[in-house]
Design an enzyme around this catalytic site. Structure first.
Site, short mmCIF file in Angstrom:
data_model
loop_
_atom_site.label_atom_id
_atom_site.label_comp_id
_atom_site.label_asym_id
_atom_site.label_seq_id
_atom_site.Cartn_x
_atom_site.Cartn_y
_atom_site.Cartn_z
N HIS A 53 40.31 2.24 -3.41
CA HIS A 53 40.35 3.35 -4.26
C HIS A 53 40.00 2.97 -5.78
O HIS A 53 40.87 3.47 -6.52
CB HIS A 53 41.72 4.15 -4.13
CG HIS A 53 42.00 4.92 -2.88
ND1 HIS A 53 42.44 4.33 -1.99
CD2 HIS A 53 41.30 6.07 -2.55
CE1 HIS A 53 42.44 5.32 -1.04
NE2 HIS A 53 41.76 6.59 -1.51
N ASN A 54 38.82 2.57 -6.03
CA ASN A 54 38.45 2.21 -7.22
C ASN A 54 37.25 2.95 -7.94
O ASN A 54 36.85 4.12 -7.15
CB ASN A 54 38.11 0.39 -7.21
CG ASN A 54 37.04 0.31 -6.10
OD1 ASN A 54 36.31 1.15 -5.96
ND2 ASN A 54 37.26 -1.00 -5.41
N ARG A 96 34.19 2.41 -7.75
CA ARG A 96 32.97 2.42 -7.02
C ARG A 96 33.06 3.67 -6.05
O ARG A 96 32.21 4.27 -5.67
CB ARG A 96 32.85 1.18 -6.35
CG ARG A 96 32.29 -0.09 -7.30
CD ARG A 96 30.93 0.40 -7.66
NE ARG A 96 30.69 -0.84 -8.63
CZ ARG A 96 29.44 -1.40 -8.52
NH1 ARG A 96 28.35 -0.88 -7.53
NH2 ARG A 96 29.05 -2.44 -9.39
N ASP A 99 40.55 9.90 -8.08
CA ASP A 99 41.36 9.09 -7.46
C ASP A 99 41.79 8.28 -8.81
O ASP A 99 42.15 7.07 -8.69
CB ASP A 99 40.95 8.02 -6.27
CG ASP A 99 41.06 8.68 -5.18
OD1 ASP A 99 42.15 9.48 -4.85
OD2 ASP A 99 40.24 8.39 -4.27
N1 LIG Z 1 41.04 5.51 8.48
C1 LIG Z 1 40.30 6.17 7.55
N2 LIG Z 1 40.90 6.65 6.72
C2 LIG Z 1 39.63 7.13 5.82
C3 LIG Z 1 38.57 6.56 5.90
N3 LIG Z 1 37.79 6.92 4.83
C4 LIG Z 1 38.78 7.79 3.92
N4 LIG Z 1 39.81 7.88 4.23
C5 LIG Z 1 41.23 8.24 3.99
O1 LIG Z 1 40.76 9.61 3.72
C6 LIG Z 1 41.36 9.93 2.53
C7 LIG Z 1 40.86 10.06 1.31
O2 LIG Z 1 41.51 10.55 0.36
P1 LIG Z 1 41.17 9.76 -1.12
O3 LIG Z 1 41.09 10.79 -2.20
O4 LIG Z 1 42.58 8.95 -1.14
O5 LIG Z 1 40.19 8.79 -0.98
C8 LIG Z 1 42.34 8.71 2.10
O6 LIG Z 1 43.67 8.72 2.60
C9 LIG Z 1 41.82 7.55 2.70
O7 LIG Z 1 42.19 6.51 2.91
C10 LIG Z 1 38.26 5.67 6.89
O8 LIG Z 1 36.99 5.57 7.08
N5 LIG Z 1 39.20 5.43 7.67
ZN LIG Z 2 38.96 9.40 -2.65
#
Ligand SMILES: Nc1nc2c(ncn2[C@@H]2O[C@H](COP(=O)(O)O)[C@@H](O)[C@H]2O)c(=O)[nH]1
Ligand SMILES: [Zn+2]
Length: 870
Positions: free
Chosen positions: A604-605, A607, A645
């Site tokens: 969650h950076n 990028r 994020d």
């Molecule tokens: N198990 C997986 N979880 C994923 C994947 N890609 C994203 N995520 C999860 O979705 C949410 C998105 O919310 P965010 O705003 O925090 O990015 C988050 O919980 C991610 O961890 C994946 O490929 N597999």
């Molecule tokens: Zn996100």
């Protein structure tokens, strides 16, 4: 203001000029006539008196009870004391009035000219006064003409409606003189409860048929007779009548008063006054029967006296009860005033204490009032001392002399020390006779402390915050029970007020500290000048160069500078700079600052935020959505994606809750998403970052609301909550661009589609990103194991990392495919996202088959995986 000054208004003619000191004889005659014709006086004043005259009367009578303090404090009605809070009116009545009755004052009010006063125009005092004057009273000569029955009837009627104790007692004695042909009469009232505490106090003494109430109240000193002592004490104790033909032959007779008054007492008829329950409430005494042969009182007199006093007892008891209820009412008014004063002053401790002391001194009529506060950090010392003398009222500037005394001195010394350390209240009638008293200050200042009343000031939890001390009552008497009770109530209110103010001061300090911290933080979070200039001056390559419109876009080949320039390119291509008059340098600074506020966590950076923004850009540019979605919405979606994020710590919402992090204390749902939005607002409002500054207020509020909605929509819990509604609208082809709710839903789904879009990317990209996501999950799982000592969910347990493929399949099935299917129905141009997602499903599925583990719907926010979460 003195009464004589009242007529100062030129040409008003309202007030008569003050009488010359030597009055002409006819004035005395006139006054005598007026005294004898109260009904005329009343009627005359009711018709002729001007408001200023009544005010003059009220002021004169109020002032006479409150020594010089009232004058100086009254004159403080001007605005000269703004800062000291002295404009707050102080009820100018003394605690003695609570003991004896007297003026009944209204709650403090403001007059029409805004001057604070407690002298209301319709005071209950005037109503009780009215009761004493309105009844018609016959003259002495008229009464003499009546027969005994008629006379008794008249005299009973005369007293039966009077609820003012003093006036009633006067009437009783006046009437007894007439009934018994007595030369003088006196009346004593019982005070105190229980035989040991009871005594008799002269209410009116030596009344004869001629003396007026006003004359009596001017000269009379209080005579206190111990229970059972002398004739009066005997009558009260035994409840019996005493008829003495020759006083000097009775051993109970005390000739001292005769000597003092230059009078010769011969016969005495003394009788108890009982209430309806037979309890003695007073003693009436008639002295020297007026008769040609100096006969003493006889049996007939006793009978008449007894019959009349039976009525008087009931009337007196009623009047006493009424007086007590007025007293209670006044006590409540005073305390209410104090409460109001205390609670309207919550911000300044010195001003609050000044007000408290002013009220205390006015009410309890003492020479000095002090408040000493215990130091918060070091409980062994007083750190603040407030000192007020009675004459400080005259000088607004020196009202509290905080600091005159050594401001930090040990708590255990003297009376105040004793009260502060033990929490025990002290009432000391003679300070020098008390070994705890420290005479040092007296020696240094030449002041003589006599009596002391000292109370602890506690907060709501009983902790001693300080002490309040009163020194030397103005009347020279020690402080009594009544003073103690009132002062105790004051101390309770003070405790609350001081506690609130101290809390307020702590909060203000904390808030100031927080603002300083924020200033420092904002300095460090904002982009440095050089970086901004570098980005501003840098060439921004095209969309094609960065392949921003490739569905399979990946940031892997870009360096950090490129991600910044590519972001600016997206804003340029969407024409957001022109449409919202965004200053280019401001945009550069904002993008830099946003990037800076992402932590260097595994997934969650910055990028991730950049990639999410690219997917949104692609969707807006490549699909028909770009034409349907408005410019404000596009701006909000792009800002939302880049900020969604912000300040992520690599741990999810459940982790915040489990660890009771400060963020979880702020929000109970969408914990991190709310924090991301807060950070977004913080950055947008930082000086130099205000990319929305050219928007109108209305536009600004709208865009901010859209940003908030967009960021919160990235909480998968909300996605699950709203997606079925959206899917239904899409399936039934009912999605309408006109409906705000439908647009909201669509924007939310686009945010989810962008957020998880790594799942749609070419396999090499997806594989790498999935690895990053899994690693971040494992890091949280490690923390849960080591710090929280709990078993993490499988997805976060590195011991289960082999299960990643089937978990990815579960993630795709439960979260990704449904959203991509739905949005590609809204716009066919979004089909590549669905296709990419499906391809990756194939890949993960075959990997899962190789692992030979069943595919599981596994995701932290998927309601169907509740069993795993719990
Ligand atoms: N198990 C997986 N979880 C994923 C994947 N890609 C994203 N995520 C999860 O979705 C949410 C998105 O919310 P965010 O705003 O925090 O990015 C988050 O919980 C991610 O961890 C994946 O490929 N597999
Ligand atoms: Zn996100």
């Amino acid at each position: 203001m003195a009464l004589a000054d009242q007529g100062g208004g030129e040409g008003t003619g309202d007030i008569e000029p003050p009488l010359p000191t030597t009055r002409p004889a006819e004035y005395d005659q006139m006054e005598k006539w007026l005294d004898e014709h109260p009904e005329f006086v009343h009627d005359y004043f009711a018709r002729k008196a001007k408001r200023s005259m009544i005010d003059g009367w009220l002021i004169a009578h109020a002032i006479s009870h409150s020594l010089g303090l009232v004058q100086s404090a009254n004159s403080s009605g001007s605005n000269s004391r703004n800062n000291s809070g002295a404009n707050t009116p102080v009820r100018k009545i003394s605690a003695q009035e609570f003991e004896k009755g007297g003026l009944v004052l209204n709650p403090m009010i403001s007059t029409v000219d805004g001057t604070p006063t407690f002298l209301g125009s319709n005071s209950s005092h005037s109503s009780s006064q009215a009761q004493t004057t309105k009844s018609y009273r016959r003259t002495k000569n008229q009464l003499k003409a009546l027969d005994e029955k008629e006379l008794m009837y008249e005299l009973v009627m005369d007293i039966c409606n009077d609820l003012d104790v003093t006036s009633l007692c006067y009437k009783i004695l006046h009437n007894v003189c007439i009934l018994l042909h007595a030369d003088r009469c006196s009346l004593f009232l019982v005070e105190g409860k229980g035989t040991n505490e009871k005594s008799l106090v002269s209410k009116l003494f030596d009344v004869n048929g001629e003396t007026t109430l006003e004359e009596l109240s001017k000269v009379q000193e209080e005579i206190r007779i111990p229970w059972g002592t002398g004739i009066i004490g005997y009558v009260a104790e035994k409840g019996e009548v005493v008829d003495i033909p020759d006083a000097y032959k009775d051993p109970r007779f005390n000739a001292e008063i005769d000597i003092k008054m230059g009078y010769r007492t011969r016969s005495i008829l003394s009788m108890p006054i009982k209430d309806s329950e037979g309890e003695v409430i007073g003693v009436a005494q008639a002295v020297n029967k007026i008769s040609a042969a100096d006969e003493p009182f006889d049996e007939h007199d006793e009978k008449v006296f007894g019959s009349y006093l039976a009525f008087c007892g009931i009337g007196l008891k009623n009047a006493q009860l009424y007086e007590r209820s007025l007293l209670e009412n006044r006590r409540s008014q005073v305390l209410l005033d104090l409460a109001r004063v205390i609670f309207e002053e919550q911000s300044n401790l010195a001003s609050l204490i000044h007000k408290i002391m002013m009220h205390t001194q006015c009410l309890l009529q003492c020479e000095r009032c002090q408040v000493l506060l215990v130091d918060n950090s070091s409980k062994g010392i007083f750190s603040q001392v407030f000192d007020m003398e009675a004459n400080d009222f005259d000088n607004s500037e020196t009202y509290t002399r905080e600091g005159l005394t050594e401001p930090r001195f040990p708590i255990h010394i003297g009376i105040t020390g004793h009260v502060a350390t033990t929490g025990e209240a002290l009432n000391i009638p003679d300070a020098y006779a008390d070994e705890r008293f420290d005479p040092q200050t007296d020696l240094e200042t030449g002041y003589r402390t006599r009596s002391i009343l000292c109370m602890p000031i506690r907060n709501a939890h009983g902790r001693v915050l300080g002490v309040a001390q009163l020194i030397n009552k103005l009347d020279g008497m020690p402080f009594n029970k009544n003073d103690e009770n009132l002062f105790e109530a004051f101390a309770i209110f003070c405790g609350m007020g001081i506690n609130n103010t101290q809390m307020y001061e702590v909060t203000v300090r904390a808030s100031a500290k927080q603002r300083v911290a924020l200033e420092i933080l904002s300095y460090h979070t904002c982009a440095p000048v050089e970086e901004t200039q570098k980005l501003k001056n840098a060439f921004v390559p095209s969309t094609q160069h960065y392949r921003l419109l490739d569905c399979g876009f990946s940031d892997f080949r870009l360096d950090d500078d490129d991600t910044l320039k590519a972001t600016i390119r997206m804003f340029m291509d969407l024409e957001l700079l022109d449409k919202f008059r965004i200053d280019y340098e401001t945009l550069c600074r904002w993008v830099l600052c946003t990037k800076k506020n992402y932590r260097q966590v595994t997934y969650h950076n910055w990028r991730h935020a950049f990639n999410v923004a690219q997917t949104m850009f692609w969707m807006l540019q490549e699909s028909r959505l770009g034409k349907l979605i408005g410019d404000h919405e596009k701006l909000a979606l792009m800002v939302g994606c880049l900020s969604h994020d912000l300040d992520h710590r690599g741990t999810n919402n459940q982790f915040q809750i489990k660890t009771m992090s400060p963020i979880a204390e702020l929000y109970s749902t969408s914990v991190m998403e709310h924090h991301h939005f807060d950070q977004c607002i913080m950055i947008l409002s930082c000086k130099g970052n205000e990319i929305l500054s050219s928007l109108t207020q209305e536009e600004y509020e709208y865009v901010i609301q859209l940003i908030e909605h967009a960021i919160l929509a990235t909480d998968l819990a909300l996605y699950f909550k709203y997606r079925n509604k959206f899917f239904k609208l899409v399936d039934q082809a009912e999605l309408s661009w006109e409906a705000d709710e439908h647009r909201d839903l669509l924007r939310s789904m686009l945010m989810t589609a962008s957020d998880v879009s790594a799942i749609t990317k070419p396999w090499e990209v997806q594989n790498k990103v999935a690895d990053m996501i899994a690693n971040e999950f494992f890091e949280q799982g490690d923390l849960e194991k080591t710090q929280l000592k709990i078993k993490p969910m499988e997805m976060m347990d590195r011991d289960k990392k082999d299960q990643l493929p089937q978990m990815q399949v579960g993630f795709i099935d439960s979260i990704c495919l449904p959203v991509y299917e739905a949005i590609s129905k809204v716009s066919g141009s979004l089909q590549p996202l669905l296709d990419g997602c499906k391809r990756n499903r194939e890949n993960w599925s075959s990997l899962a088959q190789k692992e030979n583990t069943p595919v599981r719907k596994t995701h932290q926010n998927d309601p169907s995986t509740d069993d795993i979460i719990s």
